[in-house]
Design a protein around this motif. Structure first.
Motif, PDB file in Angstrom:
ATOM      1  N   GLU A 212      88.562  39.493  57.913  1.00 60.13           N
ATOM      2  CA  GLU A 212      88.144  39.148  59.331  1.00 60.13           C
ATOM      3  C   GLU A 212      86.714  38.529  59.528  1.00 60.13           C
ATOM      4  O   GLU A 212      86.591  37.394  60.187  1.00 60.13           O
ATOM      5  CB  GLU A 212      88.148  40.448  60.190  1.00 60.13           C
ATOM      6  CG  GLU A 212      87.813  40.255  61.546  1.00 60.13           C
ATOM      7  CD  GLU A 212      87.788  41.452  62.531  1.00 60.13           C
ATOM      8  OE1 GLU A 212      88.415  42.689  61.923  1.00 60.13           O
ATOM      9  OE2 GLU A 212      87.959  41.516  63.826  1.00 60.13           O
ATOM     10  N   ASP A 213      85.876  39.082  58.761  1.00 58.41           N
ATOM     11  CA  ASP A 213      84.435  38.397  58.719  1.00 58.41           C
ATOM     12  C   ASP A 213      84.507  36.908  58.080  1.00 58.41           C
ATOM     13  O   ASP A 213      83.893  36.071  58.733  1.00 58.41           O
ATOM     14  CB  ASP A 213      83.664  39.144  57.791  1.00 58.41           C
ATOM     15  CG  ASP A 213      83.308  40.446  58.513  1.00 58.41           C
ATOM     16  OD1 ASP A 213      83.177  40.720  59.585  1.00 58.41           O
ATOM     17  OD2 ASP A 213      83.062  41.622  57.694  1.00 58.41           O
ATOM     18  N   SER A 214      85.364  36.610  57.101  1.00 64.29           N
ATOM     19  CA  SER A 214      85.499  35.455  56.555  1.00 64.29           C
ATOM     20  C   SER A 214      85.973  34.223  57.597  1.00 64.29           C
ATOM     21  O   SER A 214      85.725  33.315  57.929  1.00 64.29           O
ATOM     22  CB  SER A 214      86.326  35.110  55.368  1.00 64.29           C
ATOM     23  OG  SER A 214      85.587  36.081  54.166  1.00 64.29           O
TER      24      SER A 214
ATOM     25  N   VAL B  40      85.583  33.746  69.649  1.00 63.80           N
ATOM     26  CA  VAL B  40      84.992  32.638  69.438  1.00 63.80           C
ATOM     27  C   VAL B  40      85.136  31.503  70.743  1.00 63.80           C
ATOM     28  O   VAL B  40      84.330  30.877  71.252  1.00 63.80           O
ATOM     29  CB  VAL B  40      85.685  31.748  68.313  1.00 63.80           C
ATOM     30  CG1 VAL B  40      85.129  30.354  68.152  1.00 63.80           C
ATOM     31  CG2 VAL B  40      85.349  32.580  66.942  1.00 63.80           C
TER      32      VAL B  40
ATOM     33  N   SER C  35      86.163  34.892  60.892  1.00 65.82           N
ATOM     34  CA  SER C  35      85.308  34.917  62.178  1.00 65.82           C
ATOM     35  C   SER C  35      83.988  33.809  61.709  1.00 65.82           C
ATOM     36  O   SER C  35      84.054  32.931  62.480  1.00 65.82           O
ATOM     37  CB  SER C  35      84.629  36.109  62.326  1.00 65.82           C
ATOM     38  OG  SER C  35      85.389  36.825  63.072  1.00 65.82           O
ATOM     39  N   ARG C  36      83.676  33.754  60.544  1.00 68.39           N
ATOM     40  CA  ARG C  36      82.563  33.238  60.099  1.00 68.39           C
ATOM     41  C   ARG C  36      82.725  31.461  59.914  1.00 68.39           C
ATOM     42  O   ARG C  36      82.141  30.581  60.478  1.00 68.39           O
ATOM     43  CB  ARG C  36      81.986  33.514  58.804  1.00 68.39           C
ATOM     44  CG  ARG C  36      80.718  32.853  58.268  1.00 68.39           C
ATOM     45  CD  ARG C  36      79.952  33.328  57.098  1.00 68.39           C
ATOM     46  NE  ARG C  36      81.043  33.770  56.104  1.00 68.39           N
ATOM     47  CZ  ARG C  36      81.574  34.953  55.847  1.00 68.39           C
ATOM     48  NH1 ARG C  36      81.166  36.088  56.576  1.00 68.39           N
ATOM     49  NH2 ARG C  36      82.305  35.087  54.854  1.00 68.39           N
ATOM     50  N   ARG C  37      84.064  31.493  59.493  1.00 69.57           N
ATOM     51  CA  ARG C  37      84.273  30.004  59.365  1.00 69.57           C
ATOM     52  C   ARG C  37      84.720  29.264  60.657  1.00 69.57           C
ATOM     53  O   ARG C  37      84.608  28.019  60.843  1.00 69.57           O
ATOM     54  CB  ARG C  37      85.629  29.680  58.129  1.00 69.57           C
ATOM     55  CG  ARG C  37      85.278  30.184  56.947  1.00 69.57           C
ATOM     56  CD  ARG C  37      86.563  30.264  56.285  1.00 69.57           C
ATOM     57  NE  ARG C  37      86.108  30.654  54.614  1.00 69.57           N
ATOM     58  CZ  ARG C  37      86.340  29.721  53.866  1.00 69.57           C
ATOM     59  NH1 ARG C  37      86.877  28.743  53.616  1.00 69.57           N
ATOM     60  NH2 ARG C  37      85.989  30.188  52.308  1.00 69.57           N
TER      61      ARG C  37
ATOM     62  N   ARG D 207      83.527  29.888  63.660  1.00 67.14           N
ATOM     63  CA  ARG D 207      82.394  30.056  64.306  1.00 67.14           C
ATOM     64  C   ARG D 207      81.356  28.624  63.893  1.00 67.14           C
ATOM     65  O   ARG D 207      80.676  28.318  64.555  1.00 67.14           O
ATOM     66  CB  ARG D 207      81.726  31.245  64.408  1.00 67.14           C
ATOM     67  CG  ARG D 207      82.078  32.049  65.237  1.00 67.14           C
ATOM     68  CD  ARG D 207      81.249  33.596  65.055  1.00 67.14           C
ATOM     69  NE  ARG D 207      81.769  34.452  66.154  1.00 67.14           N
ATOM     70  CZ  ARG D 207      82.680  35.195  65.894  1.00 67.14           C
ATOM     71  NH1 ARG D 207      82.907  35.664  64.650  1.00 67.14           N
ATOM     72  NH2 ARG D 207      82.899  36.171  66.732  1.00 67.14           N
ATOM     73  N   HIS D 208      81.552  28.550  62.646  1.00 67.90           N
ATOM     74  CA  HIS D 208      80.733  27.375  61.989  1.00 67.90           C
ATOM     75  C   HIS D 208      81.834  26.009  61.738  1.00 67.90           C
ATOM     76  O   HIS D 208      81.303  25.496  60.677  1.00 67.90           O
ATOM     77  CB  HIS D 208      80.245  28.021  60.795  1.00 67.90           C
ATOM     78  CG  HIS D 208      79.212  29.057  61.034  1.00 67.90           C
ATOM     79  ND1 HIS D 208      79.189  30.433  60.930  1.00 67.90           N
ATOM     80  CD2 HIS D 208      77.983  28.903  61.599  1.00 67.90           C
ATOM     81  CE1 HIS D 208      78.641  30.938  61.213  1.00 67.90           C
ATOM     82  NE2 HIS D 208      77.433  30.223  61.904  1.00 67.90           N
ATOM     83  N   ARG D 209      82.748  25.875  62.355  1.00 63.82           N
ATOM     84  CA  ARG D 209      83.511  24.569  62.041  1.00 63.82           C
ATOM     85  C   ARG D 209      83.006  23.575  62.706  1.00 63.82           C
ATOM     86  O   ARG D 209      82.165  23.538  63.685  1.00 63.82           O
ATOM     87  CB  ARG D 209      84.824  24.786  62.150  1.00 63.82           C
ATOM     88  CG  ARG D 209      85.226  25.270  63.526  1.00 63.82           C
ATOM     89  CD  ARG D 209      86.865  25.436  63.697  1.00 63.82           C
ATOM     90  NE  ARG D 209      87.268  25.042  65.096  1.00 63.82           N
ATOM     91  CZ  ARG D 209      87.513  23.739  65.465  1.00 63.82           C
ATOM     92  NH1 ARG D 209      87.795  22.781  64.657  1.00 63.82           N
ATOM     93  NH2 ARG D 209      87.771  23.828  66.891  1.00 63.82           N
TER      94      ARG D 209
END
Length: 68
Positions: free
Chosen positions: A58-60, A27, A62-64, A66-68
């Motif tokens: 890991e996906d959760s 990130v 990463s996603r959170r 990246r979109h914070r």
């Protein structure tokens, strides 16, 4: 990927830290965040908060992040 049953105590084991560091590094690189910067510190804190809240996938994570 981390098995959720390993970290149910909220304790970050070495494998957990490796995962969080890998996501953090990705990130930071994607966003051009300098290590040691206030933004990098906030990202690291957010990663640990997610982990402490029981989000181990890991996906959760990463996603959170990246979109914070």
């Amino acid at each position: 990927m981390i098995n959720p049953h390993v970290s149910t105590s909220g304790v970050a084991y070495p494998d957990d830290l490796v995962l969080l560091k890998r996501i953090y590094d990705q990130v930071c690189e994607e966003r051009g965040i300098a290590r040691g910067s206030p933004e990098a510190s906030e990202l690291a804190i957010e990663a640990m908060k997610l982990f402490s809240a029981g989000i181990f996938d890991e996906d959760s994570v990463s996603r959170r992040l990246r979109h914070r």
